[in-house]
Design a protein around this motif. Structure first.
Motif, short mmCIF file in Angstrom:
data_model
loop_
_atom_site.label_atom_id
_atom_site.label_comp_id
_atom_site.label_asym_id
_atom_site.label_seq_id
_atom_site.Cartn_x
_atom_site.Cartn_y
_atom_site.Cartn_z
N UNK A 1 0.86 -1.18 0.00
CA UNK A 1 0.00 0.00 0.00
C UNK A 1 0.90 1.23 0.00
N UNK A 2 0.52 2.22 -0.75
CA UNK A 2 1.22 3.50 -0.79
C UNK A 2 0.19 4.58 -0.47
N UNK A 3 0.58 5.54 0.35
CA UNK A 3 -0.32 6.65 0.72
C UNK A 3 0.48 7.94 0.66
N UNK A 4 -0.09 8.93 -0.01
CA UNK A 4 0.57 10.22 -0.14
C UNK A 4 0.01 11.22 0.86
N UNK A 5 0.90 11.99 1.44
CA UNK A 5 0.56 13.09 2.32
C UNK A 5 1.10 14.37 1.70
N UNK A 6 0.82 15.50 2.29
CA UNK A 6 1.25 16.77 1.69
C UNK A 6 2.76 16.82 1.47
N UNK A 7 3.54 16.42 2.48
CA UNK A 7 4.99 16.54 2.40
C UNK A 7 5.71 15.20 2.28
N UNK A 58 -3.31 -1.54 7.82
CA UNK A 58 -4.35 -1.02 8.72
C UNK A 58 -3.83 0.14 9.54
N UNK A 59 -2.59 0.04 10.02
CA UNK A 59 -2.00 1.12 10.80
C UNK A 59 -1.76 2.35 9.93
N UNK A 60 -1.27 2.16 8.70
CA UNK A 60 -1.05 3.29 7.79
C UNK A 60 -2.37 3.97 7.46
N UNK A 61 -3.42 3.19 7.32
CA UNK A 61 -4.73 3.76 7.04
C UNK A 61 -5.19 4.69 8.16
N UNK A 62 -4.72 4.47 9.38
CA UNK A 62 -5.10 5.30 10.53
C UNK A 62 -4.26 6.58 10.65
N UNK A 63 -3.20 6.71 9.86
CA UNK A 63 -2.38 7.91 9.90
C UNK A 63 -3.09 8.99 9.08
N UNK A 64 -3.38 10.11 9.74
CA UNK A 64 -4.09 11.19 9.05
C UNK A 64 -3.14 12.22 8.47
N UNK A 65 -1.93 12.31 9.02
CA UNK A 65 -1.00 13.33 8.55
C UNK A 65 0.42 12.96 8.97
N UNK A 66 1.37 13.32 8.14
CA UNK A 66 2.78 13.34 8.51
C UNK A 66 3.21 14.79 8.28
N UNK A 67 3.54 15.48 9.36
CA UNK A 67 3.80 16.92 9.28
C UNK A 67 5.06 17.20 8.48
N UNK A 68 5.27 18.47 8.15
CA UNK A 68 6.46 18.85 7.39
C UNK A 68 7.74 18.56 8.18
N UNK A 69 7.61 18.37 9.51
CA UNK A 69 8.75 18.04 10.35
C UNK A 69 8.90 16.54 10.57
N UNK A 70 8.05 15.73 9.91
CA UNK A 70 8.15 14.29 10.00
C UNK A 70 7.40 13.68 11.17
N UNK A 71 6.58 14.46 11.87
CA UNK A 71 5.78 13.93 12.98
C UNK A 71 4.57 13.20 12.42
N UNK A 72 4.33 11.99 12.89
CA UNK A 72 3.23 11.16 12.44
C UNK A 72 2.02 11.43 13.33
N UNK A 73 0.88 11.76 12.72
CA UNK A 73 -0.34 12.06 13.46
C UNK A 73 -1.40 11.04 13.06
#
Length: 80
Positions: A1-7, A58-73
């Motif tokens: 699975x691949x998921x893109x975030x803003x940064x 399943x865990x990646x699906x629960x990630x809503x954001x990875x900030x520009x500083x690399x913090x996983x939310x």
């Protein structure tokens, strides 16, 4: 699975770990060529590679954001 975030872009994988397997979530900045970061998804019932990758998905699906500083939310607000 691949998921893109803003940064960042994130992906899942699995690897042999002890007597079973571990799921992996890798993520890396899209444009700077930084090193990849890895989150381990461990569990006592991950006895085959596909189960481990499914857990990572399943865990990646629960990630809503990875900030520009690399913090996983995560969706529940927990931040790593």
């Amino acid at each position: 699975m691949v998921k893109e975030f803003e940064h960042h872009i994130a992906w899942t994988d699995a690897m042999k770990y002890g007597p079973g397997y571990a799921g992996l979530i890798g993520y890396q900045r899209k444009f700077s060529g930084d090193l990849a970061h890895i989150l381990w998804v461990l569990g006592p019932n991950l006895i085959c590679e596909q189960d481990a990758e499914n857990s990572a998905e399943k865990m990646l699906d629960q990630i809503s954001e990875i900030t520009c500083f690399g913090r996983v939310v995560y969706a529940d607000g927990v931040m790593l």
